[in-house]
Design a protein around this motif. Structure first.
Motif, PDB file in Angstrom:
ATOM      1  N   PHE A 155       0.834  -1.196   0.000  1.00 11.94           N
ATOM      2  CA  PHE A 155       0.000   0.000   0.000  1.00 11.94           C
ATOM      3  C   PHE A 155       0.875   1.255   0.000  1.00 11.94           C
ATOM      4  CE2 PHE A 155      -2.343   3.303   2.361  1.00 11.94           C
ATOM      5  CZ  PHE A 155      -3.523   3.363   1.628  1.00 11.94           C
ATOM      6  N   ILE A 156       1.888   1.267   0.861  1.00 13.14           N
ATOM      7  CA  ILE A 156       2.820   2.403   0.947  1.00 13.14           C
ATOM      8  C   ILE A 156       3.582   2.571  -0.357  1.00 13.14           C
ATOM      9  CG2 ILE A 156       4.936   3.221   2.063  1.00 13.14           C
ATOM     10  CD1 ILE A 156       3.908   1.939   4.655  1.00 13.14           C
ATOM     11  N   PHE A 157       4.073   1.464  -0.900  1.00 17.81           N
ATOM     12  CA  PHE A 157       4.876   1.516  -2.123  1.00 17.81           C
ATOM     13  C   PHE A 157       4.091   2.104  -3.287  1.00 17.81           C
ATOM     14  CE2 PHE A 157       6.604  -0.507  -6.010  1.00 17.81           C
ATOM     15  CZ  PHE A 157       7.899  -0.023  -5.944  1.00 17.81           C
ATOM     16  N   VAL A 160       3.720   5.832  -2.983  1.00 20.22           N
ATOM     17  CA  VAL A 160       4.965   6.504  -3.377  1.00 20.22           C
ATOM     18  C   VAL A 160       5.094   6.525  -4.898  1.00 20.22           C
ATOM     19  CG1 VAL A 160       7.488   6.428  -3.260  1.00 20.22           C
ATOM     20  CG2 VAL A 160       6.130   5.932  -1.217  1.00 20.22           C
ATOM     21  N   LEU A 161       4.740   5.422  -5.557  1.00 20.04           N
ATOM     22  CA  LEU A 161       4.794   5.384  -7.024  1.00 20.04           C
ATOM     23  C   LEU A 161       3.885   6.430  -7.647  1.00 20.04           C
ATOM     24  CD1 LEU A 161       4.817   1.632  -8.165  1.00 20.04           C
ATOM     25  CD2 LEU A 161       6.731   3.217  -7.998  1.00 20.04           C
ATOM     26  N   MET A 162       2.797   6.749  -6.982  1.00 21.72           N
ATOM     27  CA  MET A 162       1.836   7.711  -7.523  1.00 21.72           C
ATOM     28  C   MET A 162       2.319   9.155  -7.396  1.00 21.72           C
ATOM     29  SD  MET A 162      -0.857   6.192  -8.757  1.00 21.72           S
ATOM     30  CE  MET A 162      -2.045   7.531  -8.737  1.00 21.72           C
ATOM     31  N   PHE A 228      13.756   8.384  -8.105  1.00 23.97           N
ATOM     32  CA  PHE A 228      12.716   8.834  -9.033  1.00 23.97           C
ATOM     33  C   PHE A 228      11.783   9.842  -8.370  1.00 23.97           C
ATOM     34  CE2 PHE A 228      13.974   5.214 -11.622  1.00 23.97           C
ATOM     35  CZ  PHE A 228      13.813   5.720 -12.901  1.00 23.97           C
ATOM     36  N   VAL A 229      11.520   9.661  -7.086  1.00 17.73           N
ATOM     37  CA  VAL A 229      10.667  10.621  -6.372  1.00 17.73           C
ATOM     38  C   VAL A 229      11.384  11.959  -6.232  1.00 17.73           C
ATOM     39  CG1 VAL A 229       9.580  11.153  -4.158  1.00 17.73           C
ATOM     40  CG2 VAL A 229       9.385   8.846  -5.120  1.00 17.73           C
ATOM     41  N   ILE A 230      12.648  11.916  -5.830  1.00 20.14           N
ATOM     42  CA  ILE A 230      13.429  13.134  -5.602  1.00 20.14           C
ATOM     43  C   ILE A 230      13.585  13.960  -6.874  1.00 20.14           C
ATOM     44  CG2 ILE A 230      15.729  13.998  -5.002  1.00 20.14           C
ATOM     45  CD1 ILE A 230      15.896  11.638  -2.996  1.00 20.14           C
ATOM     46  N   PHE A 231      13.802  13.298  -8.000  1.00 20.09           N
ATOM     47  CA  PHE A 231      14.054  14.017  -9.250  1.00 20.09           C
ATOM     48  C   PHE A 231      12.785  14.270 -10.073  1.00 20.09           C
ATOM     49  CE2 PHE A 231      18.297  12.202  -8.396  1.00 20.09           C
ATOM     50  CZ  PHE A 231      19.038  13.372  -8.473  1.00 20.09           C
ATOM     51  N   SER A 232      11.630  13.921  -9.543  1.00 21.16           N
ATOM     52  CA  SER A 232      10.395  14.204 -10.270  1.00 21.16           C
ATOM     53  C   SER A 232      10.062  15.695 -10.192  1.00 21.16           C
ATOM     54  CB  SER A 232       9.238  13.373  -9.700  1.00 21.16           C
ATOM     55  OG  SER A 232       9.041  13.663  -8.334  1.00 21.16           O
ATOM     56  N   LYS A 233       9.412  16.201 -11.218  1.00 22.14           N
ATOM     57  CA  LYS A 233       9.046  17.621 -11.279  1.00 22.14           C
ATOM     58  C   LYS A 233       7.819  17.786 -12.160  1.00 22.14           C
ATOM     59  CE  LYS A 233      12.562  18.248 -14.866  1.00 22.14           C
ATOM     60  NZ  LYS A 233      13.766  18.996 -15.274  1.00 22.14           N
ATOM     61  N   LYS A 234       7.256  18.987 -12.150  1.00 27.49           N
ATOM     62  CA  LYS A 234       6.044  19.235 -12.938  1.00 27.49           C
ATOM     63  C   LYS A 234       6.318  19.115 -14.440  1.00 27.49           C
ATOM     64  CE  LYS A 234       5.116  23.161 -10.774  1.00 27.49           C
ATOM     65  NZ  LYS A 234       4.443  24.433 -10.419  1.00 27.49           N
ATOM     66  N   SER A 247       7.385   1.330 -14.379  1.00 27.74           N
ATOM     67  CA  SER A 247       8.087   0.053 -14.560  1.00 27.74           C
ATOM     68  C   SER A 247       8.892  -0.365 -13.334  1.00 27.74           C
ATOM     69  CB  SER A 247       9.017   0.138 -15.776  1.00 27.74           C
ATOM     70  OG  SER A 247      10.080   1.045 -15.533  1.00 27.74           O
ATOM     71  N   LEU A 248       8.886   0.434 -12.272  1.00 32.34           N
ATOM     72  CA  LEU A 248       9.660   0.091 -11.077  1.00 32.34           C
ATOM     73  C   LEU A 248       9.254  -1.249 -10.456  1.00 32.34           C
ATOM     74  CD1 LEU A 248      10.093   3.584  -9.350  1.00 32.34           C
ATOM     75  CD2 LEU A 248      11.866   2.172 -10.423  1.00 32.34           C
TER      76      LEU A 248
END
Length: 260
Positions: A155-157, A160-162, A228-234, A247-248
């Protein structure tokens, strides 16, 4: 997306040394395609069925055959599993179909997808249920504390993917959706993602059976996902979330197969 759901299910089979269940994995694969296309394109088909673009008609035909294959494989599963499937099928149905009273829905859309603040949690709940509890129930494996912890981890994972998707969609989503980045901002969303991944990793040590391989694989996928979370942006590249982030789970499965 369907390959990702299958990968997460396969990971559950590997983690609990359950026999490889081809029928279940095929069912989940075709059900994921059918469910996703139903949710994504129901509104478009509903309002534009008389002048559908050729690509949408192709998707309709493809989805129809996937639905038939899903229907074929569902009868190869345990009876107890079918009750579980019906429950998640109902959630998926009402995720797209308008049914809510006017004071709850947004912008004229009366489905669960558009209720403010619950979209990501609803998706995570369905994914966790399908990829953890479905294979366990179908294999007659007892649901113990470890299984419940794995369900919480999954559920947590998925939440985070979202997050990279929600960060990307900030410029498109209605403010009434109350997504996580809308409520707390992009920076805090990334911090939240990293904290959730830390909890995801630490919870592995609360299981009754703690295996070295599980710790290694969990640490690897937490590290890759956090990047991937850290480097995500709008302003993301076309495939950043829609391919690489999505694909993670497949990468996670590859880690498991390599370790094994």
């Amino acid at each position: 997306m369907a390959l990702s759901v299958v990968s997460l299910t396969w990971i559950t089979l590997l983690e609990y040394d359950v026999l490889f269940d081809r029928d279940l994995l095929f069912f989940i694969f075709f059900a994921s395609i059918s469910g996703y296309n139903f949710v994504k394109y129901f509104g478009i088909v509903k309002f534009h069925h008389r002048r559908l673009a050729s690509w949408l008609k192709t998707i309709q035909v493809f989805s129809f055959f996937c639905f038939l294959l899903m229907f074929y494989y569902v009868f190869k599963l345990q009876v107890e599993t079918l009750y579980f499937i019906v429950g998640f099928g109902v959630v998926t149905f009402f995720y797209a179909i308008p049914f809510l009273p006017k004071y709850l829905y947004l912008d004229g859309k009366q489905n669960l997808r558009n209720v403010g603040g619950i979209k990501v949690y609803l998706i995570a709940l369905v994914w966790a249920g399908v990829t953890v509890f479905l294979p366990i129930i179908n294999s007659d494996y007892p649901i113990n504390v470890d299984i419940i912890i794995t369900g919480i981890q999954r559920f947590i994972f998925v939440i985070v993917l979202m997050l990279p998707f929600e960060i990307r969609d900030l410029i498109y989503d209605s403010l009434k959706l109350a997504t996580i980045p809308q409520k707390i901002g992009v920076k805090q969303t990334k911090i939240m993602g990293v904290i959730l991944l830390f909890l995801f990793f630490v919870s592995e040590f609360f299981k009754d059976e703690v295996a070295y391989r599980n710790i290694v694989v969990t640490a690897l996928i937490c590290f890759v996902t956090s990047l991937f979370v850290i480097f995500s942006k709008k302003e993301q590249g076309k495939y950043y979330s829609s391919f690489w982030v999505e694909s993670l789970p497949v990468v996670w499965l590859l880690f498991w197969l390599l370790i094994n």
